[in-house]
Design an enzyme around this catalytic site. Structure first.
Site, mmCIF file in Angstrom:
data_model
loop_
_atom_site.group_PDB
_atom_site.id
_atom_site.type_symbol
_atom_site.label_atom_id
_atom_site.label_comp_id
_atom_site.label_asym_id
_atom_site.label_seq_id
_atom_site.Cartn_x
_atom_site.Cartn_y
_atom_site.Cartn_z
ATOM 1 N N THR A 91 12.044 -38.289 1.618
ATOM 2 C CA THR A 91 13.444 -38.754 1.559
ATOM 3 C C THR A 91 13.813 -39.444 2.871
ATOM 4 O OG1 THR A 91 13.994 -36.942 0.076
ATOM 5 C CG2 THR A 91 15.840 -37.995 1.214
ATOM 6 N N CYS A 143 22.223 -30.547 -13.647
ATOM 7 C CA CYS A 143 23.330 -29.640 -13.905
ATOM 8 C C CYS A 143 24.360 -29.822 -12.799
ATOM 9 C CB CYS A 143 22.804 -28.209 -13.916
ATOM 10 S SG CYS A 143 24.052 -27.048 -14.407
HETATM 11 N N1 PLP Z 1 10.198 -39.677 -4.542
HETATM 12 C C1 PLP Z 1 9.687 -39.035 -5.590
HETATM 13 C C2 PLP Z 1 9.050 -39.820 -6.695
HETATM 14 C C3 PLP Z 1 9.742 -37.633 -5.660
HETATM 15 O O1 PLP Z 1 9.223 -37.010 -6.722
HETATM 16 C C4 PLP Z 1 10.345 -36.924 -4.600
HETATM 17 C C5 PLP Z 1 10.472 -35.465 -4.671
HETATM 18 O O2 PLP Z 1 10.541 -34.889 -5.736
HETATM 19 C C6 PLP Z 1 10.848 -37.646 -3.518
HETATM 20 C C7 PLP Z 1 10.758 -39.026 -3.512
HETATM 21 C C8 PLP Z 1 11.489 -36.954 -2.360
HETATM 22 O O3 PLP Z 1 10.597 -36.065 -1.733
HETATM 23 P P1 PLP Z 1 11.143 -34.969 -0.710
HETATM 24 O O4 PLP Z 1 12.189 -34.175 -1.441
HETATM 25 O O5 PLP Z 1 9.949 -34.149 -0.362
HETATM 26 O O6 PLP Z 1 11.721 -35.694 0.435
#
Ligand code: PLP
Length: 375
Positions: free
Chosen positions: A70, A325
């Site tokens: 993120t 949710c």
């Molecule tokens: N992008 C994708 C496709 C993801 O599946 C995720 C997490 O589920 C993220 C970005 C973000 O990852 P994180 O929450 O580890 O920062």
């Protein structure tokens, strides 16, 4: 517990655990300190960077450690828009919220336009439409994920990359779900920017990286002490970095074996689901396409489909639903809303890892029979 929610996160690999325990004891120095304890941690970080770069066949200098994907995505989106004078972002309706919400922030605060490439209900991306959109604007930034986290859909990153090069657009491919699952992921697809979170492939949580191709230069999101060659300030998570490097080593060492094993689990489960529960809908053709560890199904009303996730949870089976949710109201997720004709019926995502077994699949099938056929 039967854990079929490996797209959300994965169990830590025991080799990763052992590595992290060792480095927590031995490498406590601040990597920015000039003394031996600091140098010791610095060497650990640089060795880890080299291991990861080696697995991905890229230069160590193209990897910048962050706290998670993120953060890497936010850095890339905000940095690229500022540094490249981006006027248009081209994306899809099924990106992860780490992407959609960062784009919304940009859209609210700048004149940057946002366009969505058409996708059909099987999540096939319309490349001609992408080309039309690219043709309209010189300073475009294409943000299209490699693998979707809910349906496992794989978008054609190499074709997207080729088009982006042709139209001089910047390309960010979110490879969080495919990282650690395929060889040559960067050399085959050639995005300018990608991101990684180690916890998706048996590494620790709280560590990831931003990959910037050597020709891509963007402004940092976090400034401070100048760590990560000024791209990401803040004392490095050296334990997490070493754990992520070990997770890469293990994933790449065992990749063909694990891919075959997990693909077989998926095929077996698909076959049994089809046999036992006629009329199940495999969203985005997840029975035959996409990531080898994800199946996403909608369960029609002919079955007792109420409170499915909760009933599975009571039986100690962890899966995800295709719903969000908010304040107690359950809505279909933005991904399923973009893909499905009928979002009114419950969806379940099963996502597997190397730690799952056929016995677990059989247990879940029996539990599903008990729940879905109960009057
Ligand atoms: N992008 C994708 C496709 C993801 O599946 C995720 C997490 O589920 C993220 C970005 C973000 O990852 P994180 O929450 O580890 O920062």
């Amino acid at each position: 517990m039967i854990y079929f929610d490996n797209a959300a996160t994965t169990q830590l690999d025991s080799e990763v655990y052992e590595t992290m325990c060792r480095v927590m004891k031995d490498h406590y120095g601040n990597p920015s300190s000039a003394h031996a304890a600091g140098r010791n941690s610095k060497v650990l970080i640089e060795d880890s960077r080299s291991i990861i770069a080696g697995c991905l066949d890229v230069k160590p200098s193209e990897i910048f450690f962050t706290s998670c994907a993120t953060e890497a995505i936010a850095t890339a989106i905000h940095g690229a828009v500022t540094s490249y004078g981006i006027r248009k972002i081209i994306t899809t309706a099924i990106e992860h919220h780490a992407v959609t919400h960062a784009i919304e922030d940009i859209h609210k605060n700048t004149p940057v336009q946002v366009s969505f490439v058409r996708i059909d209900k099987n999540a096939n991306l319309d490349l001609e439409h992408l080309e039309e959109l690219l043709n309209e604007e010189e300073k475009a930034f294409v943000i299209i994920m490699h693998a979707n986290n809910e349906t496992g859909t794989l978008f054609p990153a190499s074709e997207i990359s080729k088009l982006c090069k042709e139209y001089h657009a910047l390309f960010l491919s979110d490879m969080v779900q495919s990282m650690g699952k395929y060889e040559n992921i960067l050399s085959d697809h050639g995005p300018d920017i990608t991101c990684c979170s180690a916890h998706k492939f048996h590494g620790p949580k709280g560590i990831g990286f931003l990959y910037l191709n050597e020709n891509t230069k963007i402004a940092p999101l976090i400034s401070g002490g100048g760590q990560e060659r000024n791209m990401r300030s803040g004392t490095e998570n050296s334990y997490g970095i070493a754990g992520m490097a070990k997770a890469f080593e293990v994933a790449y060492r065992d990749m063909p074996k694990n891919r075959e094993y997990i693909s077989n689990l998926k095929s077996y489960f698909v076959e049994k689901l089809k046999l036992n529960f006629p009329g199940l809908i495999f969203n985005a053709s997840s029975d035959s396409k996409g990531l080898y560890n994800i199946i996403n199904i909608s369960v029609p009303d002919v079955y007792n489909n109420k409170l499915l996730l909760q009933k599975l949870d009571i039986k100690n089976i962890a899966v995800s639903g295709g719903s969000a949710c908010n304040s107690g109201v359950v809505n279909a997720s933005h991904v399923l809303s973009a893909l499905l004709a009928n979002t009114g019926i419950p969806a379940i995502r099963f996502s597997f890892s190397k730690y799952n077994t056929v016995e677990e699949l059989d247990t879940v099938l029996e539990v599903l029979k008990d729940i879905l056929f109960r009057k």
